[in-house]
Design a protein around this motif. Structure first.
Motif, PDB file in Angstrom:
ATOM      1  N   UNK A 219       4.189  -0.559 -29.580  1.00 30.28           N
ATOM      2  CA  UNK A 219       4.716  -1.103 -30.832  1.00 30.28           C
ATOM      3  C   UNK A 219       3.623  -1.836 -31.600  1.00 30.28           C
ATOM      4  N   UNK A 220       2.740  -2.542 -30.884  1.00 30.45           N
ATOM      5  CA  UNK A 220       1.629  -3.225 -31.552  1.00 30.45           C
ATOM      6  C   UNK A 220       0.728  -2.209 -32.259  1.00 30.45           C
ATOM      7  N   UNK A 221       0.450  -1.090 -31.599  1.00 31.16           N
ATOM      8  CA  UNK A 221      -0.355  -0.042 -32.226  1.00 31.16           C
ATOM      9  C   UNK A 221       0.358   0.536 -33.449  1.00 31.16           C
ATOM     10  N   UNK A 222       1.675   0.691 -33.348  1.00 32.00           N
ATOM     11  CA  UNK A 222       2.447   1.217 -34.478  1.00 32.00           C
ATOM     12  C   UNK A 222       2.380   0.269 -35.670  1.00 32.00           C
ATOM     13  N   UNK A 223       2.461  -1.038 -35.417  1.00 27.02           N
ATOM     14  CA  UNK A 223       2.393  -2.017 -36.506  1.00 27.02           C
ATOM     15  C   UNK A 223       1.017  -1.985 -37.172  1.00 27.02           C
ATOM     16  N   UNK A 224      -0.045  -1.901 -36.369  1.00 25.76           N
ATOM     17  CA  UNK A 224      -1.402  -1.844 -36.924  1.00 25.76           C
ATOM     18  C   UNK A 224      -1.572  -0.586 -37.785  1.00 25.76           C
ATOM     19  N   UNK A 225      -1.140   0.560 -37.264  1.00 23.38           N
ATOM     20  CA  UNK A 225      -1.232   1.798 -38.033  1.00 23.38           C
ATOM     21  C   UNK A 225      -0.390   1.731 -39.299  1.00 23.38           C
ATOM     22  N   UNK A 226       0.753   1.064 -39.220  1.00 26.24           N
ATOM     23  CA  UNK A 226       1.620   0.921 -40.387  1.00 26.24           C
ATOM     24  C   UNK A 226       0.905   0.171 -41.503  1.00 26.24           C
ATOM     25  N   UNK A 227       0.260  -0.928 -41.154  1.00 25.94           N
ATOM     26  CA  UNK A 227      -0.437  -1.745 -42.156  1.00 25.94           C
ATOM     27  C   UNK A 227      -1.671  -1.013 -42.691  1.00 25.94           C
ATOM     28  N   UNK A 228      -2.494  -0.446 -41.784  1.00 26.56           N
ATOM     29  CA  UNK A 228      -3.738   0.207 -42.200  1.00 26.56           C
ATOM     30  C   UNK A 228      -3.460   1.407 -43.101  1.00 26.56           C
ATOM     31  N   UNK A 229      -2.533   2.268 -42.697  1.00 27.75           N
ATOM     32  CA  UNK A 229      -2.229   3.447 -43.519  1.00 27.75           C
ATOM     33  C   UNK A 229      -1.561   3.046 -44.824  1.00 27.75           C
ATOM     34  N   UNK A 230      -0.788   1.965 -44.809  1.00 21.96           N
ATOM     35  CA  UNK A 230      -0.188   1.479 -46.050  1.00 21.96           C
ATOM     36  C   UNK A 230      -1.246   1.053 -47.054  1.00 21.96           C
ATOM     37  N   UNK A 231      -2.253   0.329 -46.598  1.00 22.12           N
ATOM     38  CA  UNK A 231      -3.351  -0.084 -47.472  1.00 22.12           C
ATOM     39  C   UNK A 231      -4.133   1.128 -47.981  1.00 22.12           C
ATOM     40  N   UNK A 232      -4.292   2.139 -47.130  1.00 21.21           N
ATOM     41  CA  UNK A 232      -5.003   3.352 -47.548  1.00 21.21           C
ATOM     42  C   UNK A 232      -4.231   4.086 -48.640  1.00 21.21           C
ATOM     43  N   UNK A 233      -2.897   4.130 -48.529  1.00 25.94           N
ATOM     44  CA  UNK A 233      -2.083   4.757 -49.571  1.00 25.94           C
ATOM     45  C   UNK A 233      -2.192   3.988 -50.887  1.00 25.94           C
ATOM     46  N   UNK A 234      -2.264   2.672 -50.810  1.00 24.61           N
ATOM     47  CA  UNK A 234      -2.438   1.871 -52.020  1.00 24.61           C
ATOM     48  C   UNK A 234      -3.774   2.213 -52.681  1.00 24.61           C
ATOM     49  N   UNK A 235      -4.827   2.345 -51.873  1.00 28.01           N
ATOM     50  CA  UNK A 235      -6.140   2.719 -52.403  1.00 28.01           C
ATOM     51  C   UNK A 235      -6.079   4.091 -53.075  1.00 28.01           C
ATOM     52  N   UNK A 236      -5.424   5.062 -52.410  1.00 25.01           N
ATOM     53  CA  UNK A 236      -5.304   6.392 -52.993  1.00 25.01           C
ATOM     54  C   UNK A 236      -4.538   6.364 -54.305  1.00 25.01           C
ATOM     55  N   UNK A 237      -3.500   5.533 -54.362  1.00 22.59           N
ATOM     56  CA  UNK A 237      -2.701   5.440 -55.586  1.00 22.59           C
ATOM     57  C   UNK A 237      -3.537   4.881 -56.739  1.00 22.59           C
ATOM     58  N   UNK A 238      -4.359   3.882 -56.454  1.00 27.80           N
ATOM     59  CA  UNK A 238      -5.209   3.291 -57.502  1.00 27.80           C
ATOM     60  C   UNK A 238      -6.218   4.321 -58.007  1.00 27.80           C
ATOM     61  N   UNK A 239      -6.866   5.049 -57.088  1.00 27.72           N
ATOM     62  CA  UNK A 239      -7.832   6.074 -57.481  1.00 27.72           C
ATOM     63  C   UNK A 239      -7.156   7.179 -58.278  1.00 27.72           C
ATOM     64  N   UNK A 240      -5.979   7.614 -57.818  1.00 31.51           N
ATOM     65  CA  UNK A 240      -5.247   8.680 -58.501  1.00 31.51           C
ATOM     66  C   UNK A 240      -4.856   8.261 -59.913  1.00 31.51           C
ATOM     67  N   UNK A 241      -4.437   7.017 -60.066  1.00 27.88           N
ATOM     68  CA  UNK A 241      -4.052   6.523 -61.389  1.00 27.88           C
ATOM     69  C   UNK A 241      -5.257   6.453 -62.323  1.00 27.88           C
ATOM     70  N   UNK A 242      -6.379   5.969 -61.825  1.00 29.22           N
ATOM     71  CA  UNK A 242      -7.584   5.889 -62.649  1.00 29.22           C
ATOM     72  C   UNK A 242      -8.043   7.261 -63.102  1.00 29.22           C
TER      73      UNK A 242
END
Length: 257
Positions: A219-242
């Motif tokens: 579960x700890x690994x799942x939480x870490x992956x949840x946060x890391x991949x979430x931040x990566x999606x935010x980065x992709x969204x910003x790049x895609x919008x620009x």
């Protein structure tokens, strides 16, 4: 004049009273150049179907395509959500037998999640219903499991908040930037989904000893992956919008020029 004899086309050549050539074939005599030549009985050139009939047939196919195997699996996941909650909370929520049945329902939901999207893409079964219902079914079964576990005291509420907040936030983000493009699912996102499913499944079962310790680390690994991949999606969204804004600006300037 050199040409193909009428006898070779399955008919015979005759000369009419006015000296005009006519053709006698299996369908009876018809003058060359008449509307029937080269068409079907309905008078549509080339023997094709009328546009109106084609549209009606296409509409019927589209309506039937909703009931394909991929959508049926998605519907099954939606039906399993209330069944899972009932099994999870049966007899106070702590009976090992009922928890085992709840785990089975959760496992079926997770397995169908792996197959319905693949089937839809591989066999061209993608429908508007599937696009809407599939993510809803995914979030519903995972959300139900996390909330039940936290309500029973098996999982801290902050873990449930982090996972559900990330899932809902990324879904909303996808809708916000969809005008600029689609954020594709990454390998990290798929690994996150798999890890979440394994971790939640282990918490649903009444495990003890080293297995109970192992599920905490999963579960700890799942939480870490949840946060890391979430931040990566935010980065992709910003790049895609620009990129989308830049492309629109360039197109606008080209049009004005």
């Amino acid at each position: 004049m050199t040409g193909v004899p009428a006898s070779a086309a399955g008919g015979s050549s005759k000369t009419g009273p006015a000296g005009q050539a006519s053709t006698v074939g299996p369908a009876g005599p018809s003058k060359a150049g008449s509307p029937k030549a080269g068409g079907d009985e309905a008078g549509v050139p080339g023997g094709g179907k009328s546009p109106r009939g084609g549209k009606i047939a296409a509409a019927a196919v589209n309506q039937a395509s909703v009931w394909n195997i991929a959508n049926l699996l998605t519907m099954l996941r939606l039906v399993l959500v209330p069944a899972f909650v009932a099994l999870m909370l049966a007899d106070g929520g702590y009976d090992p037998a009922w928890r085992s049945f709840a785990w089975a329902a959760f496992a079926v939901a997770m397995i169908t999640d792996l197959f319905d999207g693949h089937l839809a893409r591989a066999y061209n079964l993608v429908t508007d219903f599937g696009k809407i219902a599939d993510p809803i079914a995914d979030k519903a079964i995972m959300g139900a499991a996390l909330i039940c576990l936290s309500a029973l005291g098996d999982l801290p509420w902050w873990v449930t908040g982090v996972i559900l907040g990330r899932e809902l936030g990324i879904t909303l983000l996808r809708f916000i930037v969809i005008r600029y493009g689609v954020i594709p699912a990454s390998r990290g996102g798929k690994l996150k989904t798999l890890t979440q499913g394994v971790a939640v499944g282990m918490y649903i079962l009444a495990l003890t000893g080293w297995l109970a310790t192992l599920r905490w680390w999963v579960m700890a690994a799942a939480v870490v992956l949840t946060v890391v991949t979430g931040l990566d999606y935010v980065r992709q969204a910003i790049v895609l919008r620009r990129r989308g804004i830049a492309a629109r600006k360039a197109a606008s300037e080209e049009t004005e020029a």
